[in-house]
Design a protein around this motif. Structure first.
Motif, short mmCIF file in Angstrom:
data_model
loop_
_atom_site.label_atom_id
_atom_site.label_comp_id
_atom_site.label_asym_id
_atom_site.label_seq_id
_atom_site.Cartn_x
_atom_site.Cartn_y
_atom_site.Cartn_z
N TRP A 20 -29.05 -19.17 -8.80
CA TRP A 20 -29.13 -20.13 -7.70
C TRP A 20 -27.83 -20.20 -6.88
N MET A 21 -26.83 -19.39 -7.27
CA MET A 21 -25.55 -19.38 -6.56
C MET A 21 -25.40 -18.02 -5.86
N LEU A 22 -24.46 -17.97 -4.92
CA LEU A 22 -24.17 -16.72 -4.20
C LEU A 22 -22.66 -16.51 -4.27
N ASP A 23 -22.24 -15.33 -4.73
CA ASP A 23 -20.78 -15.11 -4.73
C ASP A 23 -20.34 -14.68 -3.33
N LYS A 60 -14.50 -18.33 -1.43
CA LYS A 60 -15.48 -19.20 -2.08
C LYS A 60 -16.90 -18.66 -2.04
N GLY A 61 -17.61 -18.78 -3.14
CA GLY A 61 -19.05 -18.56 -3.14
C GLY A 61 -19.76 -19.83 -2.70
N SER A 62 -21.07 -19.86 -2.87
CA SER A 62 -21.85 -20.97 -2.32
C SER A 62 -23.12 -21.20 -3.14
N ILE A 63 -23.83 -22.26 -2.78
CA ILE A 63 -25.14 -22.56 -3.37
C ILE A 63 -26.19 -21.93 -2.47
N LEU A 64 -27.18 -21.26 -3.06
CA LEU A 64 -28.22 -20.63 -2.24
C LEU A 64 -29.15 -21.67 -1.62
#
Lengths: 350, 350
Positions: free
Chosen positions: B201-204, B221-225
């Motif tokens: 569920w995350m994106l690097d 920073k990565g993020s939340i999909l």
């Protein structure tokens, strides 16, 4: 894929619809919006829809003449009965009414029962967005069952499309999506072409995710997965319940009556940014965010980030200079209609 | 997990907030809604929030006294400036105003800039739903960047929660979701407990989906999909743009001003079913669909299909008879606050 002149396609659609018995003024409105939909690149919902509407007109399930009925009117809110008239025509009138009221009260909504199919939602929301308004449309068909509730295996819901259009700099932002991952049109396309979905977007009747579109024709029937699929499909299911509530609950007609004919329940809402913090302040925020998204670093191997409406704007620009592009599948379908009706088919542009 | 008496938790929250400098009447409203949130089983947004609010009060970033400002008022639409007052207090007043207007005009909306955190959305929508109204709330924080636009790798958006509550038979339907797959609270929980998400569920920052919550602390920073993830995340991205537009565009304040403090922009809309096809017709459709969903065959190995709001209703019923259940993580956090403030901690129920 071939390109055609707008006027030629309009004339063909208009002739087919009037030939099918539709009152000429309604045919004008429907044909114009269908061709506009092709111009925006949504060829699944453009002139090809005529091939689905003609049998409905022939059987009387699409009403060919008359008007909608205003059931209740409280100023900023109304309920209409669409009397199964062509949805493009009903929606054109509903947009006019809702925009006029929103300019006065800042916000207005109309819930519509028993319209016929309203076509491509963003073709409609775009009309209001080009006039500076925010326009939300949701629609369901209480006769349809294609999507199971999250955690269940029986299809009970329609894909429940919703769209919102609003001013956005060079061209409107046109969000046009639905509560299921994919649509009935896409399922039919895959079945017709004998192909699988690239991802497991379907659910078989045993509750397994699958790429196979044919599960909808199995016994017992499979279904289309809600947005979020197997791991977060509660989000799509929630969206779907919301659309059914807005379109059927507020209009007071729906699955309780269990209609057995193709129809569209609609919830339309228009807001005027001028009634909030002002059109300028609104566009400043929207343009700022859109620019940040478009300018952000894409995932490697992908093109730039697109804002919903960007692709429609490109398609429209290409249609204006080069004519309207129609894929072979649409051409075959419409050529057949023209032939049956004894009408000529326009020449493709060079 | 331990259970406590409502009055005890309310008194503790109220004492902590007034001790932190909040005007007693505002503390009463905030404490009441926080405890209500725990009663509904949403313990991430209940009394535990006090531990986040106290430092905000101490630094003056949460305003402790005064009122919101009405920026524009067109009857059915308004813009408010929340002056970074506690969001629960601002929203209580906004709900009262919007419900009163919706009963008159059928529909009303308020866009709010610069509120502080408004807590659990369904605790708020439930207030209106229990009074027969349909209540939609969306919120964003223009100072936050956690979710990348679909197709991009840079976090630019907040999770952008939205909720809708409406009457639904025995208890309201309480849809409470967001435009990203998971939330900042859940990411923090996984980081704190050293666990991975069950799904990617995350994106690097390189654009790869991952189960690792720590990507949000990496450089870059990565993020939340967004909802829909890698294969249909354009749907969540569209939802996110809509929430930013409603909350920042309509309130005329947002990422353009680039605030660097925790805040909440809000869009609140209330509709009165009586102004459409009537409360009875509305509930008939909603109850019919809810019953069909609840009665449908579940996916093998799963429990019955639940309607949003069912779990909250069970939690509330249990809280009423057995007291309010708080998990250990919340207890540790609030015990620390009480100790720092020199307050006693209530005894758990037997």
């Amino acid at each position: 894929m071939q390109r055609f002149a707008r006027d030629d396609l309009f004339d063909l659609a208009h002739s087919l619809l009037t030939g099918g018995g539709l009152d000429p003024e309604k045919a004008r409105v429907v044909a114009d919006l269908l061709i506009r939909t092709d111009e925006l690149g949504v060829t699944t919902h453009g002139i090809s829809m005529v091939s689905y509407y003609l049998p409905e007109l022939a059987s009387g399930r699409m009403t060919s003449d008359g008007r909608h009925e205003v059931v209740t009117d409280r100023g900023a809110t109304q309920v209409w009965d669409g009397n199964y008239l062509p949805g493009h025509w009903v929606m054109t009138h509903a947009l006019d009414a809702a925009m006029a009221r929103a300019r006065d009260t800042g916000i207005a909504a109309i819930a519509i029962r028993r319209s016929h199919h309203i076509g491509c939602l963003s073709t409609l929301t775009r009309i209001a967005a080009l006039q500076g308004q925010i326009c939300y449309i949701a629609t369901s068909d209480p006769s349809g069952q294609w999507v199971a509730p999250y955690g269940g295996v029986e299809p009970l819901l329609t894909p429940n499309p919703w769209a919102i259009g609003y001013p956005g700099g060079d061209h409107p932002v046109l969000i046009d999506t639905c509560a299921s991952i994919t649509t009935v049109s896409k399922v039919r396309e895959h079945i017709n072409s004998g192909t699988q979905f690239a991802h497991p977007w379907m659910l078989d009747a045993e509750g397994n995710a699958t790429t196979d579109p044919n599960v909808v024709n199995a016994t017992p029937k499979g279904s289309i997965l809600p947005v979020g699929g197997m791991d977060h499909g509660h989000k799509g299911f929630a969206m779907s319940l919301m659309v059914e509530m807005l379109t059927q609950g507020l209009s007071g007609h729906g699955r309780v009556e269990a209609p057995d004919r193709w129809g569209a329940n609609v919830f339309l809402q228009v807001m005027d940014p001028a009634a909030f913090a002002g059109a300028g302040a609104f566009e400043a925020q929207v343009d700022h965010l859109n620019a940040a998204c478009r300018d952000s670093t894409p995932v490697p191997g992908r093109g730039p980030v697109r804002i919903p409406g960007d692709r429609a704007a490109s398609a429209m620009a290409a249609a204006e200079t080069q004519g309207i592009a129609l894929p072979d599948e649409v051409l075959t379908r419409i050529r057949n209609c023209a032939q049956t009706a004894g009408l000529g088919f326009p020449a493709a542009l060079a």
